[in-house]
Design a protein around this motif. Sequence first.
Motif, PDB file in Angstrom:
ATOM      1  N   TYR A  60       0.817  -1.214   0.000  1.00 22.48           N
ATOM      2  CA  TYR A  60       0.000   0.000   0.000  1.00 22.48           C
ATOM      3  C   TYR A  60       0.856   1.272   0.000  1.00 22.48           C
ATOM      4  N   VAL A  61       2.001   1.233   0.672  1.00 25.09           N
ATOM      5  CA  VAL A  61       2.854   2.429   0.765  1.00 25.09           C
ATOM      6  C   VAL A  61       3.976   2.399  -0.265  1.00 25.09           C
ATOM      7  N   ASP A  62       3.857   1.493  -1.254  1.00 27.94           N
ATOM      8  CA  ASP A  62       4.838   1.367  -2.338  1.00 27.94           C
ATOM      9  C   ASP A  62       6.223   0.984  -1.835  1.00 27.94           C
ATOM     10  N   ALA A  63       6.265   0.315  -0.684  1.00 26.33           N
ATOM     11  CA  ALA A  63       7.530  -0.187  -0.158  1.00 26.33           C
ATOM     12  C   ALA A  63       7.782  -1.592  -0.707  1.00 26.33           C
ATOM     13  N   VAL A  64       8.942  -2.133  -0.405  1.00 26.76           N
ATOM     14  CA  VAL A  64       9.362  -3.445  -0.913  1.00 26.76           C
ATOM     15  C   VAL A  64       9.413  -4.429   0.241  1.00 26.76           C
ATOM     16  N   PRO A  65       8.595  -5.467   0.225  1.00 29.97           N
ATOM     17  CA  PRO A  65       8.667  -6.468   1.289  1.00 29.97           C
ATOM     18  C   PRO A  65       9.893  -7.367   1.105  1.00 29.97           C
ATOM     19  N   VAL A  66      10.628  -7.547   2.168  1.00 29.75           N
ATOM     20  CA  VAL A  66      11.741  -8.492   2.181  1.00 29.75           C
ATOM     21  C   VAL A  66      11.301  -9.620   3.116  1.00 29.75           C
ATOM     22  N   ILE A  67      11.028 -10.771   2.539  1.00 25.21           N
ATOM     23  CA  ILE A  67      10.376 -11.856   3.253  1.00 25.21           C
ATOM     24  C   ILE A  67      11.428 -12.814   3.801  1.00 25.21           C
ATOM     25  N   VAL A  68      11.357 -13.073   5.123  1.00 29.45           N
ATOM     26  CA  VAL A  68      12.361 -13.928   5.768  1.00 29.45           C
ATOM     27  C   VAL A  68      11.680 -15.060   6.531  1.00 29.45           C
ATOM     28  N   ASP A  69      12.491 -16.001   6.973  1.00 26.09           N
ATOM     29  CA  ASP A  69      11.986 -17.202   7.625  1.00 26.09           C
ATOM     30  C   ASP A  69      11.611 -16.942   9.085  1.00 26.09           C
ATOM     31  N   VAL A  70      10.992 -17.941   9.681  1.00 31.34           N
ATOM     32  CA  VAL A  70      10.534 -17.874  11.065  1.00 31.34           C
ATOM     33  C   VAL A  70      11.282 -18.899  11.903  1.00 31.34           C
ATOM     34  N   LEU A  71      11.090 -18.817  13.201  1.00 30.53           N
ATOM     35  CA  LEU A  71      11.690 -19.773  14.125  1.00 30.53           C
ATOM     36  C   LEU A  71      10.872 -21.053  14.168  1.00 30.53           C
ATOM     37  N   ASP A  72      11.542 -22.184  14.230  1.00 32.78           N
ATOM     38  CA  ASP A  72      10.868 -23.470  14.295  1.00 32.78           C
ATOM     39  C   ASP A  72      10.087 -23.628  15.594  1.00 32.78           C
ATOM     40  N   SER A  73      10.495 -22.912  16.626  1.00 34.43           N
ATOM     41  CA  SER A  73       9.875 -23.049  17.949  1.00 34.43           C
ATOM     42  C   SER A  73       8.591 -22.236  18.065  1.00 34.43           C
ATOM     43  N   TRP A 131       7.313 -20.012  15.746  1.00 29.54           N
ATOM     44  CA  TRP A 131       6.716 -19.735  14.448  1.00 29.54           C
ATOM     45  C   TRP A 131       6.735 -18.239  14.115  1.00 29.54           C
ATOM     46  N   CYS A 132       7.401 -17.434  14.945  1.00 30.17           N
ATOM     47  CA  CYS A 132       7.500 -15.994  14.700  1.00 30.17           C
ATOM     48  C   CYS A 132       8.804 -15.671  13.983  1.00 30.17           C
ATOM     49  N   ILE A 133       8.908 -14.467  13.473  1.00 31.04           N
ATOM     50  CA  ILE A 133      10.038 -14.036  12.651  1.00 31.04           C
ATOM     51  C   ILE A 133      11.371 -14.332  13.334  1.00 31.04           C
ATOM     52  N   ASP A 134      12.326 -14.831  12.567  1.00 31.10           N
ATOM     53  CA  ASP A 134      13.644 -15.234  13.069  1.00 31.10           C
ATOM     54  C   ASP A 134      14.568 -14.016  13.103  1.00 31.10           C
ATOM     55  N   PRO A 135      14.990 -13.560  14.275  1.00 33.21           N
ATOM     56  CA  PRO A 135      15.857 -12.378  14.334  1.00 33.21           C
ATOM     57  C   PRO A 135      17.143 -12.526  13.534  1.00 33.21           C
ATOM     58  N   ALA A 136      17.725 -13.722  13.503  1.00 38.18           N
ATOM     59  CA  ALA A 136      18.955 -13.923  12.726  1.00 38.18           C
ATOM     60  C   ALA A 136      18.687 -13.724  11.239  1.00 38.18           C
ATOM     61  N   ASP A 184      10.157 -12.095  19.149  1.00 34.71           N
ATOM     62  CA  ASP A 184      11.297 -11.847  20.046  1.00 34.71           C
ATOM     63  C   ASP A 184      11.699 -10.373  19.945  1.00 34.71           C
ATOM     64  N   TYR A 185      10.943  -9.533  20.651  1.00 36.88           N
ATOM     65  CA  TYR A 185      11.182  -8.091  20.541  1.00 36.88           C
ATOM     66  C   TYR A 185      12.462  -7.645  21.232  1.00 36.88           C
ATOM     67  N   VAL A 186      13.002  -8.444  22.134  1.00 32.05           N
ATOM     68  CA  VAL A 186      14.289  -8.103  22.745  1.00 32.05           C
ATOM     69  C   VAL A 186      15.384  -8.132  21.679  1.00 32.05           C
ATOM     70  N   ALA A 187      15.446  -9.229  20.936  1.00 31.68           N
ATOM     71  CA  ALA A 187      16.437  -9.342  19.868  1.00 31.68           C
ATOM     72  C   ALA A 187      16.141  -8.367  18.739  1.00 31.68           C
ATOM     73  N   LEU A 188      14.871  -8.213  18.392  1.00 29.25           N
ATOM     74  CA  LEU A 188      14.515  -7.318  17.298  1.00 29.25           C
ATOM     75  C   LEU A 188      14.814  -5.862  17.650  1.00 29.25           C
ATOM     76  N   ARG A 189      14.623  -5.477  18.899  1.00 30.21           N
ATOM     77  CA  ARG A 189      14.944  -4.112  19.319  1.00 30.21           C
ATOM     78  C   ARG A 189      16.441  -3.863  19.206  1.00 30.21           C
ATOM     79  N   ARG A 190      17.236  -4.837  19.622  1.00 28.70           N
ATOM     80  CA  ARG A 190      18.690  -4.673  19.515  1.00 28.70           C
ATOM     81  C   ARG A 190      19.088  -4.471  18.059  1.00 28.70           C
ATOM     82  N   ILE A 191      18.532  -5.294  17.175  1.00 24.60           N
ATOM     83  CA  ILE A 191      18.869  -5.191  15.757  1.00 24.60           C
ATOM     84  C   ILE A 191      18.401  -3.848  15.198  1.00 24.60           C
ATOM     85  N   ALA A 192      17.187  -3.461  15.522  1.00 24.87           N
ATOM     86  CA  ALA A 192      16.655  -2.193  15.019  1.00 24.87           C
ATOM     87  C   ALA A 192      17.508  -1.018  15.485  1.00 24.87           C
TER      88      ALA A 192
END
Length: 371
Positions: free
Chosen positions: A90-103, A105-110, A134-142
């Motif tokens: 909708y905002v004309d951005a580009v989705p970069v699609i990544v894998d999830v955690l096996d445990s 099922w949410c987005i894999d920070p690595a 995993d917002y702790v890891a995602l916050r660090r990365i962001a």
Amino acid sequence: MIPVSEPDLGPLEREYLLDAFDSGWISSRGEYVERAERQLGSLTGAPYAAVCNNGTTALHLALLAAGVSRGDEVIIPSLTYVATLNAVYYVDAVPVIVDVLDSTWCIDPAAVEAAITSRTTAILAVDLYGQTADYVALRRIADEHGLLLIADAAESLGATLHSAAAGSLADISTFSFFGNKVITSGEGGAVTTNREDFHTRVQQLRNQGNHATQRYFHEVVGFNYRMTNIAAAILTAQLERAGELITQRRRVVDDYERLLGPDPRLQPQQIATGAVPTPWIYSVRITGASGAERDRVIDALASQGIESRPVFPLVQDMPFVPANQRASTPIAEKISREGISLPTYPRLSGDDIATVCVALRGAVPPTSLVG
């Protein structure tokens, strides 16, 4: 038929709905809009909350308010409902699609960190089926890369991670109040944030880009994404009952896990350390099953009057996704192929849960035929 979901509506919802009706304030102004927003602030711990007409428009508003625009890369998980992907387009951005955690099922920070480029603007995490990412890891990365952290918390209202509530775990978060969600207004959504500038922008954009004080003067191109006072009346009642509704959902999940037990043929979504999910739809994987085998289980349950669903297909498999955005996400692919979602709603009785579990155990192939 035991449905996969049904709303829990009672006398309080009816009382507030009729009060809004009798007041004459049935559109996007009225006391229940403000009451719902205050309740959301209390439940999420976010300083700012704005309701809107559905969860998809909430995502659109969040991306716009955060300044995501044409050509920006937004990292999203492969395993999510299509609205997450659509909002990026909708905002004309580009989705970069990544894998999830096996445990979880949410987005894999690595996988997120490996996907960052000079064009990356935001990480858009998804709290799948009520489990917080995993917002702790995602916050660090962001923070390390100067990126925005956005939460699609459509399914996780009331969940916590290390005692912090969904809705306050990212720079800006979104919720859905569709009829099958944890809290419902029939259709509805919300955006929460700790940033006043984002909140002000959301309020303006949801109301046709209106000027804060000058009536019928519109400073920017906006949208009609407002929630009606009628919908907000139902939402207010549901939010006041949130503790009760979420407790009942957790009771349903506890019953499933007790009755299904340690069956090697079934692998539930795991809970991350420090997380307290809000169960949206209890889902399990049929270990090693093909998509056809999983679908035969769904058909077998339906033949016994039990509705179930496959977990979400991969977003990159949607036909409108360009070839250069079709990522390989093997873990998400396996979960999507094996996963089945079972009836989950507050008034689901213990007897009905037992019926589902007996039927599921009988429908799943023996261990020798899967895995």
